[in-house]
Design an enzyme around this catalytic site. Structure first.
Site, PDB file in Angstrom:
ATOM      1  N   ARG A   1       8.418  -3.511  -0.840  1.00  0.00           N
ATOM      2  CA  ARG A   1       7.110  -2.928  -0.468  1.00  0.00           C
ATOM      3  C   ARG A   1       7.066  -1.422  -0.720  1.00  0.00           C
ATOM      4  O   ARG A   1       6.013  -0.865  -0.977  1.00  0.00           O
ATOM      5  CB  ARG A   1       6.748  -3.253   0.979  1.00  0.00           C
ATOM      6  CG  ARG A   1       7.785  -2.815   1.982  1.00  0.00           C
ATOM      7  CD  ARG A   1       7.470  -3.362   3.364  1.00  0.00           C
ATOM      8  NE  ARG A   1       8.603  -3.253   4.257  1.00  0.00           N
ATOM      9  CZ  ARG A   1       8.526  -2.763   5.493  1.00  0.00           C
ATOM     10  NH1 ARG A   1       7.388  -2.331   5.972  1.00  0.00           N
ATOM     11  NH2 ARG A   1       9.595  -2.714   6.248  1.00  0.00           N
TER      12      ARG A   1
ATOM     13  N   SER B   1       2.923  -0.448   7.127  1.00  0.00           N
ATOM     14  CA  SER B   1       3.787  -1.526   6.628  1.00  0.00           C
ATOM     15  C   SER B   1       3.725  -1.640   5.110  1.00  0.00           C
ATOM     16  O   SER B   1       4.683  -2.042   4.474  1.00  0.00           O
ATOM     17  CB  SER B   1       3.367  -2.865   7.240  1.00  0.00           C
ATOM     18  OG  SER B   1       3.572  -2.859   8.624  1.00  0.00           O
TER      19      SER B   1
ATOM     20  N   GLU C   1      -9.701  -9.577   7.728  1.00  0.00           N
ATOM     21  CA  GLU C   1      -9.251  -9.804   6.347  1.00  0.00           C
ATOM     22  C   GLU C   1     -10.319 -10.452   5.474  1.00  0.00           C
ATOM     23  O   GLU C   1     -10.422 -10.145   4.283  1.00  0.00           O
ATOM     24  CB  GLU C   1      -7.988 -10.668   6.336  1.00  0.00           C
ATOM     25  CG  GLU C   1      -6.754  -9.991   6.943  1.00  0.00           C
ATOM     26  CD  GLU C   1      -6.687 -10.089   8.467  1.00  0.00           C
ATOM     27  OE1 GLU C   1      -7.573 -10.744   9.069  1.00  0.00           O
ATOM     28  OE2 GLU C   1      -5.761  -9.518   9.053  1.00  0.00           O
TER      29      GLU C   1
ATOM     30  N   PHE D   1      -1.798 -13.308   5.872  1.00  0.00           N
ATOM     31  CA  PHE D   1      -3.220 -12.983   6.066  1.00  0.00           C
ATOM     32  C   PHE D   1      -3.927 -12.740   4.731  1.00  0.00           C
ATOM     33  O   PHE D   1      -5.152 -12.721   4.667  1.00  0.00           O
ATOM     34  CB  PHE D   1      -3.352 -11.763   6.980  1.00  0.00           C
ATOM     35  CG  PHE D   1      -2.461 -11.836   8.189  1.00  0.00           C
ATOM     36  CD1 PHE D   1      -2.384 -13.008   8.935  1.00  0.00           C
ATOM     37  CD2 PHE D   1      -1.664 -10.772   8.569  1.00  0.00           C
ATOM     38  CE1 PHE D   1      -1.547 -13.103  10.034  1.00  0.00           C
ATOM     39  CE2 PHE D   1      -0.826 -10.855   9.667  1.00  0.00           C
ATOM     40  CZ  PHE D   1      -0.764 -12.022  10.408  1.00  0.00           C
TER      41      PHE D   1
ATOM     42  N   HIS E   1       5.663  -8.738   3.247  1.00  0.00           N
ATOM     43  CA  HIS E   1       6.200  -9.567   4.329  1.00  0.00           C
ATOM     44  C   HIS E   1       6.071 -11.065   4.047  1.00  0.00           C
ATOM     45  O   HIS E   1       5.791 -11.867   4.930  1.00  0.00           O
ATOM     46  CB  HIS E   1       5.534  -9.216   5.657  1.00  0.00           C
ATOM     47  CG  HIS E   1       5.882  -7.843   6.167  1.00  0.00           C
ATOM     48  ND1 HIS E   1       5.727  -6.706   5.401  1.00  0.00           N
ATOM     49  CD2 HIS E   1       6.390  -7.422   7.347  1.00  0.00           C
ATOM     50  CE1 HIS E   1       6.119  -5.644   6.095  1.00  0.00           C
ATOM     51  NE2 HIS E   1       6.535  -6.050   7.273  1.00  0.00           N
TER      52      HIS E   1
ATOM     53  N   ASP F   1       9.799 -11.782  13.432  1.00  0.00           N
ATOM     54  CA  ASP F   1       8.444 -12.128  13.872  1.00  0.00           C
ATOM     55  C   ASP F   1       8.223 -13.640  13.907  1.00  0.00           C
ATOM     56  O   ASP F   1       7.318 -14.130  14.577  1.00  0.00           O
ATOM     57  CB  ASP F   1       7.389 -11.475  12.972  1.00  0.00           C
ATOM     58  CG  ASP F   1       7.152 -10.021  13.351  1.00  0.00           C
ATOM     59  OD1 ASP F   1       7.621  -9.613  14.434  1.00  0.00           O
ATOM     60  OD2 ASP F   1       6.514  -9.297  12.571  1.00  0.00           O
TER      61      ASP F   1
ATOM     62  N   ARG G   1       9.604  -7.632   3.027  1.00  0.00           N
ATOM     63  CA  ARG G   1       9.872  -6.620   4.038  1.00  0.00           C
ATOM     64  C   ARG G   1      11.270  -6.012   3.963  1.00  0.00           C
ATOM     65  O   ARG G   1      11.407  -4.801   4.104  1.00  0.00           O
ATOM     66  CB  ARG G   1       9.658  -7.255   5.411  1.00  0.00           C
ATOM     67  CG  ARG G   1      10.071  -6.368   6.552  1.00  0.00           C
ATOM     68  CD  ARG G   1       9.680  -6.962   7.892  1.00  0.00           C
ATOM     69  NE  ARG G   1      10.086  -6.098   8.974  1.00  0.00           N
ATOM     70  CZ  ARG G   1      11.121  -6.350   9.782  1.00  0.00           C
ATOM     71  NH1 ARG G   1      11.826  -7.435   9.637  1.00  0.00           N
ATOM     72  NH2 ARG G   1      11.437  -5.508  10.744  1.00  0.00           N
TER      73      ARG G   1
END
Lengths: 326, 283
Positions: free
Chosen positions: A18, A45, A66, A91, A117, A125, A175
């Site tokens: 990322r 992020s 979104e 998302f 991610h 998570d 991530r």
């Protein structure tokens, strides 16, 4: 081939993919005035800080909404913009499938959906965020290009290539910090498979974080006298069919490796090409029709069998199957 | 001829087009199409500042998005009568290989259309994106959109409504067709919308409400008022009460006519109530 043997491949540092995206987006801000960046409350992020600081007038904070972000991105295209819509892969796909389908893909708007991610390596998570179906969804969508680069440098290069790709793109990255092993400055060629190491015993087709795992597997196999050919399929759609067929014509069997469900991902894409053009034994390293869970990225890759030893084992099994046929 | 006279000529002719298209295809959505005819005709023929010809980017001109894409027959007729494509093409509506798909699309290259719509709730976000692009481009033209009231049951409408106020998209004028009906019945029975104007105001919009959505004079007045309210830091909404099926007595205020084509007899009865002012499109 980028390398002559697995022994040639090493790394000096680990970086997250990322960050490759974030660094390249800042570059695009400089070179492409029509680039507009959107995010759904995930600017940090997605490493958008430098872009936002330099080009605040071309940044849209879309909030935790979104569906509206994807729609706005489609509308921005009508005004001649190249929107880069960013959020977590979950998302960016499942939550907004219909918005992408109608407002972006069917309408053929050049929205670049850039998703971080992705997969199990999101880690702690847990399964709510660990999407493993996104490539299947985006692959099924007409007009969509699907890209999953393997390290920091390649994610950066792929991001820089986005404006030149016609139509919508789904760019998937992750991530955790992973080895940086692709030399910097290599131009990203969308739709062109990247041959990394030549070999004759088996073709390994890997994507995303699994490319490094395949490098590790290749090193182990090389020490045992098994020479695998490693091909990095960074563009899953359109798939470089000729590269797949040509490699398997030399090796006679294939292993696919991806951080995704076994249904609908890279493995299915490769198997479909081989079934039609070059039927050979295929083994697939992927998540087997289950959701993930909380844990450290490496623990999860081990538990869900998308790790280095799994690739080594799959290579040995597929070679056995090839030998039986011969 | 005055603007009003011209509009009064266009409206019944466009309603005839709608009915003949839906009848010809034996499918489609006459109810909302008839109900919004006065609005869309006024918008295209008297309000929007457009360039001649069609270009997708729509720079330096007003642009329109139809979010409730099922009322495509109305849009196609208005576009054809405005000269975007040949009138005779209306006879291809919903037929194989047509540019006039059941719901609007850019995929067939039909001039006048900038985004696909049909799956409800997406058009407000798209219109907002286009409005923000105009701001970035220093293009001081307007973006218009049209939505059904039933469509406002989709959550994305409210995401977009909140966003439009947040970004001060005051170059956006969105009209909501408050006909009170949807496929399964009245909006208040199916999924109570309540006071749509109050909701939009609470979301930060300037709202104009009119009871006379099927009156061209009122449409002219309301749309001019909306233009005057634009560029004042807030998006502008027109909540327009219309009658589904307006102009055809047996269709008026009947949710049955949301998405049902008239048969031969019904078509004849309906056309009898609408004067052929400008000539029917050829079949």
């Amino acid at each position: 081939m980028l390398f002559q043997s697995f022994g040639d491949i090493g790394f000096t540092e680990k970086k997250d993919t990322r960050s490759g995206f974030g660094d390249a987006v800042y570059e695009l801000g400089k070179t492409h005035p029509e680039v507009v960046v959107l995010t759904a409350d995930l600017a940090g992020s997605l490493k958008l800080g430098p872009f936002i600081k330099a080009y605040s007038n071309r940044f849209i904070e879309a909030g935790i909404a979104e569906a509206n972000m994807i729609g706005m991105a489609a509308g921005l295209c009508i005004g001649g913009k190249i929107p880069i819509a960013t959020t977590f892969a979950n998302f960016a796909t499942g939550r907004v499938y219909d918005q992408i389908r109608q407002s972006v893909a069917y309408s053929n708007k050049p929205v670049k959906i850039c998703a971080s991610h992705a997969g199990l390596t999101l880690g702690e998570d847990g399964a709510t965020h660990q999407i493993l179906e996104d490539i299947a969804m985006m692959r099924a969508m007409p007009n969509m290009t699907v890209i999953c680069p393997c390290d920091y440098e390649q994610t950066k290069a792929a991001t820089l290539a986005l404006p030149a790709i016609n139509g919508p793109v789904y760019l998937r990255f992750g991530r955790p910090k992973v080895p940086v092993f692709i030399p910097s400055g290599i131009r990203f060629m969308p739709g062109k498979a990247q041959a990394l190491v030549p070999g004759d015993a088996v073709s390994i087709f890997a994507s995303g974080h699994l490319v490094w795992k395949a490098v590790e597997a290749g090193k182990i196999l090389e020490q045992q006298g098994i020479h695998a050919e490693l091909i990095n399929i960074h563009t899953i759609k359109p798939l470089d069919r000729q590269a797949v067929i040509d490699s398997v014509a030399r090796t006679g069997c294939a292993v696919t490796a991806e951080e995704h469900e076994i249904n609908g991902g890279l493995g299915d894409a490769i198997a479909a090409v081989l079934a039609r053009h070059q039927p050979v034994p295929v083994e697939m390293i992927a998540v087997h029709d289950t959701f993930g869970e909380s844990g450290k990225p490496n623990e999860l890759m081990t538990k869900y069998h998308i790790d280095t030893p799994d690739i080594v084992l799959a290579v040995k099994n597929v070679i056995k199957r090839k030998m039986k046929r011969n | 001829m005055t603007d009003i006279e011209k509009l009064k000529q266009l409206v019944p002719q466009i309603k005839r087009d709608i009915l003949r298209m839906v009848h010809g295809a034996a499918s489609g959505h006459p109810g909302g199409s008839l109900g919004c005819t006065e609005f869309m005709t006024t918008l295209y023929f008297n309000i929007m500042n457009t360039k001649s010809g069609f270009d997708m980017a729509g720079k330096e001109e007003d642009i329109f998005f139809l979010s409730n894409g099922h009322i495509a027959p109305l849009w196609y007729s208005v576009l054809a009568r405005k000269g975007f494509f040949p009138l005779k093409e209306l006879s291809t509506f919903r037929r194989l290989n047509t540019r006039l798909q059941g719901h609007p699309t850019t995929a067939e290259g039909l001039p006048g259309i900038r985004i696909a719509s049909g799956s409800l709730g997406q058009g407000l976000s798209v219109a907002l994106g286009a409005a923000l692009a105009k701001k970035m481009n220093d293009d001081h033209h307007l973006v218009f959109s049209l939505h059904g009231d039933g469509e406002c049951e989709e959550g994305q409408i409210w995401e977009a409504a909140m966003a439009a106020a947040h970004y001060k998209a005051d170059n956006l004028i969105s009209t909501f067709d408050r006909n009170g009906l949807q496929i399964d019945g009245s909006t208040e029975e199916v999924f109570g919308l309540g006071d749509l104007s109050a909701k939009l105001r609470a979301f930060g919009w300037l709202v104009i409400e009119t009871e006379k959505g099927n009156d061209v004079l009122e449409m002219l007045h309301v749309l001019h008022e909306a233009k005057q309210k634009a560029f004042h830091e807030k998006p502008v909404a027109i909540v327009m009460h219309t009658m589904m099926g307006a102009g055809v007595d047996f269709m008026e205020n009947k949710h049955h006519w949301h998405g049902v084509a008239p048969d031969d007899e019904e078509l004849a009865l309906a056309l009898h109530q609408l004067t052929e002012t400008l000539g029917d499109y050829p079949v």
